[in-house]
Design an enzyme around this catalytic site. Structure first.
Site, PDB file in Angstrom:
ATOM      1  N   LYS A 222     -13.214   2.541  39.092  1.00  0.00           N
ATOM      2  CA  LYS A 222     -12.030   2.535  39.953  1.00  0.00           C
ATOM      3  C   LYS A 222     -12.180   3.676  40.961  1.00  0.00           C
ATOM      4  O   LYS A 222     -12.082   4.849  40.583  1.00  0.00           O
ATOM      5  CB  LYS A 222     -10.750   2.747  39.138  1.00  0.00           C
ATOM      6  CG  LYS A 222     -10.463   1.702  38.062  1.00  0.00           C
ATOM      7  CD  LYS A 222      -9.146   2.045  37.383  1.00  0.00           C
ATOM      8  CE  LYS A 222      -8.729   0.974  36.385  1.00  0.00           C
ATOM      9  NZ  LYS A 222      -9.441   1.115  35.090  1.00  0.00           N
TER      10      LYS A 222
ATOM     11  N   LYS B 166      -4.295  -6.863  28.205  1.00  0.00           N
ATOM     12  CA  LYS B 166      -3.970  -5.505  27.790  1.00  0.00           C
ATOM     13  C   LYS B 166      -3.460  -5.577  26.354  1.00  0.00           C
ATOM     14  O   LYS B 166      -2.526  -6.321  26.048  1.00  0.00           O
ATOM     15  CB  LYS B 166      -2.869  -4.924  28.685  1.00  0.00           C
ATOM     16  CG  LYS B 166      -3.271  -4.741  30.139  1.00  0.00           C
ATOM     17  CD  LYS B 166      -3.905  -3.390  30.365  1.00  0.00           C
ATOM     18  CE  LYS B 166      -4.108  -3.082  31.830  1.00  0.00           C
ATOM     19  NZ  LYS B 166      -4.705  -1.761  32.036  1.00  0.00           N
TER      20      LYS B 166
END
Length: 346
Positions: A256, A148
């Site tokens: 997702k 990230k």
């Protein structure tokens, strides 16, 4: 058919930081469907700050489902705009269809014969903490690392990536980065050029969602393949999905189910991506092991290729013990184990 809901709060072992904020805990809702003596469980896991639905909207729709679950199963569009609820309903119904045993998609995965290759996720933090995480993932056997980026100073992030490449080349370790939309459009290509020196496999969502023209230019000119994630949120109709893909023309989609229209919505994305030679992989959304189990089984059922993002189950100190196990760089289902539900869970 009967239905009821149970709210559950998950506690992170360590605060989880993204470019959108830091999470210390998160709420999930479990939707139970009961029919003919079988009970199916679905997990509803919206994430404040990223999901479009609010907790109040989620609870309202779940309570409506409980009054008449059959209606919502027969009228799929009623949950179209609340992805986390749609996923929970689809998951619970699929569970019932297979006996209410949390075996939603029987396969070589659920029989423990094959695992699913996954990336090791590195959370944002100070450089020392991030490097410590990386070392642990590599020692554990991961060959694909996802970092990230976007919350630290960019120069520090470049140094972290550089330190990895000093030890491991692209043939040894695949590097993915996720900016969560942190770059500004006018600076994105310059940053991508600098990132490219580290042989980055792909970058997720370099700029904020909703800027289709700017993202299309970035996808066309970027030296690093671009994957869309947040860009897919709230895009529900088939026509709108096709328009997005044809306008932006990304290299990859990150799917997702809790965020992108449930299992059915993600299946439609996969179908449309396949017609355009766009790659894809599946990522969990900080669900508990109950939701992660369903996503993993569905991912294997869909014959997903490459490294998937399905290793977040160990982040919580009060997760529900399950048959899921991480061995080296793969997620496995151990058929000798069962879910260990808390007392009075049902």
């Amino acid at each position: 058919m009967k239905a009821w809901v149970k709210k559950y709060e998950l506690h992170f072992k360590r605060p989880a930081s993204t470019s959108r904020g830091t999470y210390k805990n998160r709420a999930v809702w479990y939707l139970f469907l009961e029919e003919d003596g079988k009970t199916g469980i679905g997990e509803c896991a919206p994430l404040p700050g990223l999901s479009t639905e609010t907790p109040e909207e989620v609870e309202k729709l779940l309570n409506e489902i409980c009054t008449n679950p059959t209606y919502f199963l027969e009228n799929h569009n009623e949950t179209q705009h609340v992805s986390s609820v749609r996923f929970a309903l689809e998951m619970a119904w699929q569970d019932i269809q297979n006996g209410g045993r949390q075996i939603l998609f029987p396969s070589d995965f659920t029989e423990g014969k094959e695992g699913i290759s996954i990336n090791g996720l590195i959370w944002m933090g100070d450089p020392g903490f991030m490097l410590q995480q990386i070392d642990k993932k590599l020692e554990a056997g991961f060959r694909c690392i996802k970092l990230k980026i976007g919350s630290l100073d960019f120069e520090k992030e470049l140094k972290i990536l550089g330190s990895i490449r000093e030890k491991y080349d692209a043939g040894q370790i695949t590097l993915r980065v996720d900016a969560n939309g942190a770059f500004k459009p006018n600076e994105a290509l310059e940053k991508l050029q600098r990132l490219a020196q580290f042989d980055i496999h792909s970058i997720e969502q370099p700029i904020a969602a909703g800027q289709w023209k700017e993202m299309a230019v970035i996808c066309n000119k970027s030296p690093i393949p671009v994957a869309l994630d947040e860009e897919l949120i709230g895009i529900h109709s088939g026509n709108e999905k096709e328009k997005l893909l044809d306008t932006i023309q990304p290299r990859f989609l990150i799917l997702k189910p809790s965020l992108h229209g449930g299992l059915s919505g993600c299946s439609e994305w996969i179908k449309l991506a396949g017609k355009r030679a766009i790659g894809w992989w599946v990522t969990s959304y900080l669900e508990s092991n109950i939701g992660l189990n369903a996503i993993a089984q569905w991912t294997f059922h869909k014959n997903a290729q490459g490294y998937q993002g399905l290793g977040t189950g160990s982040l919580f100190d009060n997760n529900i013990p399950s048959p899921l196990e991480i061995r080296k760089e793969s997620l496995w289902f151990n058929p000798k184990k069962k879910f260990e539900f808390p007392q009075n869970f049902f």
